[in-house]
Design an enzyme around this catalytic site. Structure first.
Site, short mmCIF file in Angstrom:
data_model
loop_
_atom_site.label_atom_id
_atom_site.label_comp_id
_atom_site.label_asym_id
_atom_site.label_seq_id
_atom_site.Cartn_x
_atom_site.Cartn_y
_atom_site.Cartn_z
CG ASP A 48 -2.09 0.94 1.09
OD1 ASP A 48 -2.11 1.73 0.13
OD2 ASP A 48 -2.99 0.88 1.94
CG ASP A 55 -3.05 3.68 -3.58
OD1 ASP A 55 -3.99 3.00 -4.00
OD2 ASP A 55 -3.14 4.43 -2.59
CD GLU A 56 -5.26 -1.52 -1.07
OE1 GLU A 56 -5.57 -2.27 -0.13
OE2 GLU A 56 -5.97 -0.55 -1.43
#
Length: 467
Positions: free
Chosen positions: A11, A105-106
């Site tokens: 993350d 983003d993950e």
């Protein structure tokens, strides 16, 4: 479940805001809020400095401004964030063929599938190397969780924030989860959390102690069984490399409530056409047409209609959306409209009447794609220079927009690897000022024998040998 912590969850830390801080030296260490800046905008990401004031994602921007009036408020640069995300996902795919992105983003990574890890120590080393590679390649930080299941890896990465690594040893999961609040578990949102709290259940241990039958009685069969399994630290979900899209949708939020029923209808037709273009762009069709209406009082209504077969016909989608709108009372005003298609397939199955309607409307769809911007109300001239976006001046070089209004635009001239730069103000129609592409956060290393380029901060790049 596995016997080794070989599932990794990455993350990126406050991704949008961190990218803006890395791009803009004058904002490093300061409160930064990224999101829609209009009257009804919401926060997409807040830097850790802004979170100290209580600002968080999904918060109305007006509330964020009250909490942190001195923060920098920037319009998102999604193309820029996507380019960084592609770099990060490339690093993940170098570790394993099984990478499951959840957002820009993950992502989850199955380290075992890529033979990047087979026990706790090798998993820890893989996680440390990944974090170092992300920092070297993008200048940003990411938090890593390692565990024997996806649920626990995600919990571990949350504990690791910001810029850390947490590994949960197999066999310790129950003891770790027990004292945690129920909201720690995936799928337990505010409503479910309140429901459990009213039943006297506030921790994961208390969920496990309640028993499966009680949870089913409280939450229903599917949710009760799933929650009981999670409380026992059981999660056998695999990392899936390709996540199939379940729906295609578009929506718009309006700065001023729409009261005119005719205007609402036209907006729904426009959204239907946009949805079909996105549907066709993905090579898909769908059976269920969905209309979303958020009214003046924030109540959100969803209506749907399922067709006899999948469609990607603009006329069919428009007509279905219009029928759905007929069942919604919009007299008080509308603040958001959305049109979506679900029940996706990679083929269409229309009746002859629908096909004929599609042939008649095809030209209209293409025409609307070209003419749509002309039909929109003319934007205020200040919006030509969105706050936070990149510009270039013929004399002063690369910079970014701090703000605009009253016929002026204020620009701070700096680059990712410069010192905090000077601020200058120009007329919005200054011929020497133009929009620019973002600069990379980390300079590419020169190849052997290549003369490195140096940004002089004024006239762009020049060779170090040129003096």
């Amino acid at each position: 479940m596995r016997t080794a912590p070989t599932i990794l969850h990455l993350d990126m830390d406050a991704f949008f805001a961190s990218a803006e801080q890395a791009s803009k030296p004058s904002l490093r260490g300061k409160a930064v809020v990224v999101g829609g800046l209009g009257p009804r905008g919401v926060v997409a990401t807040a830097s850790y400095e802004a979170r100290v004031f209580g600002v968080h994602s999904a918060m109305p921007m007006a509330q964020a401004r009250r909490l942190a009036p001195n923060a920098a408020y920037l319009v998102p640069r999604f193309g820029f964030y996507r380019s960084i995300s592609e770099q990060v996902m490339g690093l993940l795919r170098a570790l394993s063929p099984l990478v499951e992105p959840l957002s820009l983003d993950e992502a989850f990574v199955d380290l075992e599938a890529g033979e990047a890890a087979w026990d706790a120590e090798s998993a820890r080393l893989a996680g440390l190397k990944l974090r170092a590679d992300i920092r070297a390649g993008t200048g940003l930080t990411g938090s890593v969780g390692l565990a024997a299941s996806k649920m626990l890896a995600k919990i571990a990465s949350e504990q690791a924030k910001p810029d850390g690594l947490v590994l949960i040893e197999p066999g310790t999961e129950r003891a770790l989860l027990g004292p945690m609040p129920v909201r720690t578990l995936p799928g337990v949102g505010p409503a479910t959390g309140d429901h459990l709290r009213r039943a006297g259940i506030t921790t994961v241990d208390e969920i496990a102690g309640a028993g499966e039958d009680e949870l089913v009685r409280l939450l229903g069969k599917a949710h009760g069984h799933a929650l009981h399994a999670m409380a026992q630290a059981r999660d056998d979900r695999p990392v899936v490399a390709e996540r199939e899209a379940k729906s295609v949708s578009v929506e718009d939020t309006y700065d001023v409530d729409i009261h005119d029923r005719l205007r609402v209808g036209l907006e729904v037709q426009r959204l239907a056409d946009r949805c079909v273009r996105r549907l066709r762009g993905a090579g898909l069709s769908g059976r269920t047409i969905v209309l979303k209406v958020r009214r003046y009082d924030f109540s959100t209504l969803t209506r749907s209609e399922t067709l006899r077969g999948p469609t990607d016909d603009p006329a069919v989608v428009r007509e279905a959306a219009a029928r759905l709108l007929d069942s919604v009372d919009t007299t008080g005003g509308v603040r958001l409209l959305g049109v979506g298609v679900s029940g996706l397939a990679d083929y269409t199955q229309e009746d002859l009447f629908a096909q004929a309607a599609g042939e008649r409307s095809e030209g209209a769809l293409e025409e609307s794609a070209v003419d749509e911007p002309v039909q929109e109300p003319q934007e205020p001239v200040e919006r030509r220079w969105p706050a936070g976006h990149d510009v270039r001046h013929a004399e002063y070089g690369h910079g970014w927009v701090q703000g605009s209004g009253l016929g002026r635009v204020t620009v701070r001239f700096e680059t990712p690897d410069s010192e905090p730069g000077r601020v200058r103000t120009f007329r919005i129609d200054d011929p020497d000022l133009e929009a620019a592409d973002p600069l990379p956060l980390v300079r590419r290393r020169p190849e052997d024998g290549e003369v490195p380029a140096v940004d002089d901060g004024v006239g762009g790049e020049r060779s170090a040998a040129s003096g």
